[in-house]
Scaffold this motif. Structure first.
Motif, PDB file in Angstrom:
ATOM      1  N   GLN B  45      10.552  -5.468   6.641  1.00 57.79           N
ATOM      2  CA  GLN B  45      11.227  -4.270   6.138  1.00 57.79           C
ATOM      3  C   GLN B  45      10.287  -3.507   5.222  1.00 57.79           C
ATOM      4  O   GLN B  45       9.570  -4.114   4.416  1.00 57.79           O
ATOM      5  CB  GLN B  45      12.512  -4.641   5.382  1.00 57.79           C
ATOM      6  N   LEU B  46      10.330  -2.191   5.347  1.00 61.50           N
ATOM      7  CA  LEU B  46       9.503  -1.338   4.501  1.00 61.50           C
ATOM      8  C   LEU B  46       9.937  -1.467   3.040  1.00 61.50           C
ATOM      9  O   LEU B  46      11.130  -1.407   2.731  1.00 61.50           O
ATOM     10  CB  LEU B  46       9.650   0.113   4.941  1.00 61.50           C
ATOM     11  N   ILE B  47       8.967  -1.673   2.146  1.00 66.80           N
ATOM     12  CA  ILE B  47       9.303  -1.725   0.722  1.00 66.80           C
ATOM     13  C   ILE B  47       8.731  -0.543  -0.049  1.00 66.80           C
ATOM     14  O   ILE B  47       9.316  -0.111  -1.051  1.00 66.80           O
ATOM     15  CB  ILE B  47       8.845  -3.053   0.062  1.00 66.80           C
ATOM     16  N   ILE B  48       7.623  -0.018   0.370  1.00 67.34           N
ATOM     17  CA  ILE B  48       7.031   1.134  -0.293  1.00 67.34           C
ATOM     18  C   ILE B  48       5.953   1.714   0.614  1.00 67.34           C
ATOM     19  O   ILE B  48       5.392   0.985   1.445  1.00 67.34           O
ATOM     20  CB  ILE B  48       6.446   0.759  -1.678  1.00 67.34           C
ATOM     21  N   ASP B  49       5.708   2.988   0.494  1.00 69.38           N
ATOM     22  CA  ASP B  49       4.631   3.608   1.262  1.00 69.38           C
ATOM     23  C   ASP B  49       3.970   4.703   0.434  1.00 69.38           C
ATOM     24  O   ASP B  49       4.517   5.147  -0.576  1.00 69.38           O
ATOM     25  CB  ASP B  49       5.115   4.146   2.604  1.00 69.38           C
ATOM     26  N   ILE B  50       2.784   5.093   0.852  1.00 69.18           N
ATOM     27  CA  ILE B  50       2.056   6.131   0.130  1.00 69.18           C
ATOM     28  C   ILE B  50       1.315   6.993   1.129  1.00 69.18           C
ATOM     29  O   ILE B  50       0.852   6.507   2.176  1.00 69.18           O
ATOM     30  CB  ILE B  50       1.085   5.508  -0.914  1.00 69.18           C
ATOM     31  N   ARG B  51       1.231   8.265   0.815  1.00 71.91           N
ATOM     32  CA  ARG B  51       0.466   9.194   1.655  1.00 71.91           C
ATOM     33  C   ARG B  51      -0.782   9.605   0.897  1.00 71.91           C
ATOM     34  O   ARG B  51      -0.863   9.490  -0.317  1.00 71.91           O
ATOM     35  CB  ARG B  51       1.330  10.391   2.024  1.00 71.91           C
ATOM     36  N   SER B  52      -1.736  10.131   1.629  1.00 69.52           N
ATOM     37  CA  SER B  52      -3.063  10.329   1.047  1.00 69.52           C
ATOM     38  C   SER B  52      -3.120  11.447   0.030  1.00 69.52           C
ATOM     39  O   SER B  52      -4.137  11.632  -0.623  1.00 69.52           O
ATOM     40  CB  SER B  52      -4.085  10.585   2.148  1.00 69.52           C
ATOM     41  N   ASN B  53      -2.046  12.195  -0.127  1.00 72.22           N
ATOM     42  CA  ASN B  53      -2.077  13.274  -1.110  1.00 72.22           C
ATOM     43  C   ASN B  53      -1.741  12.798  -2.527  1.00 72.22           C
ATOM     44  O   ASN B  53      -1.734  13.591  -3.466  1.00 72.22           O
ATOM     45  CB  ASN B  53      -1.142  14.411  -0.688  1.00 72.22           C
ATOM     46  N   VAL B  54      -1.452  11.487  -2.654  1.00 70.17           N
ATOM     47  CA  VAL B  54      -1.214  10.918  -3.980  1.00 70.17           C
ATOM     48  C   VAL B  54      -2.050   9.659  -4.142  1.00 70.17           C
ATOM     49  O   VAL B  54      -2.442   9.027  -3.174  1.00 70.17           O
ATOM     50  CB  VAL B  54       0.271  10.597  -4.225  1.00 70.17           C
ATOM     51  N   GLY B  55      -2.326   9.314  -5.415  1.00 71.61           N
ATOM     52  CA  GLY B  55      -3.151   8.144  -5.656  1.00 71.61           C
ATOM     53  C   GLY B  55      -2.350   6.910  -6.036  1.00 71.61           C
ATOM     54  O   GLY B  55      -2.855   5.792  -5.938  1.00 71.61           O
ATOM     55  N   GLU B  56      -1.086   7.125  -6.456  1.00 72.71           N
ATOM     56  CA  GLU B  56      -0.278   5.993  -6.878  1.00 72.71           C
ATOM     57  C   GLU B  56       1.194   6.334  -6.706  1.00 72.71           C
ATOM     58  O   GLU B  56       1.607   7.492  -6.858  1.00 72.71           O
ATOM     59  CB  GLU B  56      -0.549   5.655  -8.344  1.00 72.71           C
ATOM     60  N   LYS B  57       1.968   5.312  -6.398  1.00 69.39           N
ATOM     61  CA  LYS B  57       3.413   5.496  -6.270  1.00 69.39           C
ATOM     62  C   LYS B  57       4.085   4.241  -6.800  1.00 69.39           C
ATOM     63  O   LYS B  57       3.615   3.127  -6.527  1.00 69.39           O
ATOM     64  CB  LYS B  57       3.779   5.736  -4.801  1.00 69.39           C
ATOM     65  N   LYS B  58       5.155   4.433  -7.562  1.00 71.19           N
ATOM     66  CA  LYS B  58       5.856   3.283  -8.142  1.00 71.19           C
ATOM     67  C   LYS B  58       7.323   3.289  -7.738  1.00 71.19           C
ATOM     68  O   LYS B  58       7.939   4.347  -7.567  1.00 71.19           O
ATOM     69  CB  LYS B  58       5.773   3.343  -9.670  1.00 71.19           C
ATOM     70  N   ASP B  59       7.871   2.083  -7.627  1.00 66.74           N
ATOM     71  CA  ASP B  59       9.301   1.927  -7.394  1.00 66.74           C
ATOM     72  C   ASP B  59       9.727   0.660  -8.112  1.00 66.74           C
ATOM     73  O   ASP B  59       9.553  -0.448  -7.611  1.00 66.74           O
ATOM     74  CB  ASP B  59       9.606   1.834  -5.895  1.00 66.74           C
ATOM     75  N   GLN B  60      10.208   0.817  -9.309  1.00 66.60           N
ATOM     76  CA  GLN B  60      10.628  -0.285 -10.168  1.00 66.60           C
ATOM     77  C   GLN B  60       9.459  -1.244 -10.398  1.00 66.60           C
ATOM     78  O   GLN B  60       8.484  -0.864 -11.023  1.00 66.60           O
ATOM     79  CB  GLN B  60      11.847  -0.975  -9.560  1.00 66.60           C
ATOM     80  N   ARG B  61       9.534  -2.464  -9.883  1.00 70.33           N
ATOM     81  CA  ARG B  61       8.487  -3.442 -10.172  1.00 70.33           C
ATOM     82  C   ARG B  61       7.317  -3.395  -9.191  1.00 70.33           C
ATOM     83  O   ARG B  61       6.357  -4.144  -9.328  1.00 70.33           O
ATOM     84  CB  ARG B  61       9.089  -4.860 -10.164  1.00 70.33           C
ATOM     85  N   ILE B  62       7.406  -2.593  -8.185  1.00 67.40           N
ATOM     86  CA  ILE B  62       6.315  -2.513  -7.216  1.00 67.40           C
ATOM     87  C   ILE B  62       5.615  -1.163  -7.293  1.00 67.40           C
ATOM     88  O   ILE B  62       6.230  -0.144  -7.601  1.00 67.40           O
ATOM     89  CB  ILE B  62       6.780  -2.808  -5.780  1.00 67.40           C
ATOM     90  N   ALA B  63       4.315  -1.195  -7.020  1.00 70.83           N
ATOM     91  CA  ALA B  63       3.520   0.019  -7.024  1.00 70.83           C
ATOM     92  C   ALA B  63       2.436  -0.114  -5.974  1.00 70.83           C
ATOM     93  O   ALA B  63       2.020  -1.225  -5.626  1.00 70.83           O
ATOM     94  CB  ALA B  63       2.894   0.261  -8.395  1.00 70.83           C
ATOM     95  N   VAL B  64       2.020   1.008  -5.464  1.00 69.14           N
ATOM     96  CA  VAL B  64       0.901   1.027  -4.522  1.00 69.14           C
ATOM     97  C   VAL B  64      -0.113   2.042  -5.018  1.00 69.14           C
ATOM     98  O   VAL B  64       0.252   3.116  -5.509  1.00 69.14           O
ATOM     99  CB  VAL B  64       1.376   1.356  -3.089  1.00 69.14           C
TER     100      VAL B  64
END
Lengths: 114, 113
Positions: B45-64
């Protein structure tokens, strides 16, 4: 809520048998995918489909074929099963909409070929 | 075609500590990087994703985090809990809706109580 179902959770077949694995999704998704999952190798794409009657080879298509006669159903076919096709098979679907790349997976079919 | 490498293959951390999983990709055209979590006996199951126009993304305790120049991205889980124990897969694609994902080989994360 997206629902992707697969016809069997467990399947045991003999070498040389023709095997059909069925996948159905209920969210009108355009794209459907078949993967196999093996320990240490991750998820490897076998075939995928963008539309009804369309199919594209993935990274490991040898020994497999697919059929997509209806939008909601994507079948994986092993023409002559071999022992090296013993694996977990996962189906997935996704929508074609902008920024909707999420793939939704089925529960998997664990196939054993004896 | 795209090649995604993922490290480590196994990771054990004490409950409450942080976990980091790293992936590198080869195709500079890739611009969509999702992470999937697969609990034992369950579907990914997908937990988080990021696209190349950003360097970081957070969702509560997880980040990419994503470094396009170096072509690598990482998953960070803070304050780990027993329910974080699972296999995590990174993936990359060109981000079109009908484009295939290329997955890494997975990281088995074990949280030690």
């Amino acid at each position: 809520d997206v629902k992707v179902t697969q016809s069997s959770r467990y399947l045991v077949k003999r070498t040389g048998e023709k095997v059909f694995l069925e996948c159905v999704q209920d969210m009108d998704h355009e794209n459907m995918f078949w993967y196999r999952q093996d320990p240490g190798l991750g998820l490897r794409l076998i075939y995928f489909s963008y539309d009804v009657k369309m199919k594209e080879k993935g990274d490991i298509p040898e020994g497999y074929s697919v059929s997509r006669e209806k939008k909601e159903r994507f079948s994986l076919i092993l023409e002559s099963a071999s022992t090296n096709q013993t694996s977990m098979y996962l189906c997935a679907s996704s929508s074609d909409g902008a920024h909707t790349d999420t793939q939704y997976f089925g529960p998997g079919t664990r196939l054993t070929v004896l | 075609g795209e090649n995604v490498e993922q490290h480590p293959s196994t990771l054990s951390v004490q409950e409450g500590d942080s976990a980091v999983i790293k992936c590198t990709y080869s195709d500079s055209a890739s611009n969509y990087f999702p992470w999937y979590k697969q609990e034992l006996g369950k579907r990914p199951q997908l937990i988080i994703d990021i696209r190349s126009n950003v360097g970081e993304k957070k969702d509560q305790r997880i980040a990419v985090t994503l470094n396009k120049t170096a072509k690598h991205f990482s998953l960070h889980i803070t304050e780990t809990q027993p329910e974080d124990s699972a296999v995590y897969f990174c993936a990359a694609s060109t981000g079109e809706g009908n484009e295939k994902l290329t997955f890494g080989t997975g990281t088995r994360l074990t949280i030690i109580p």
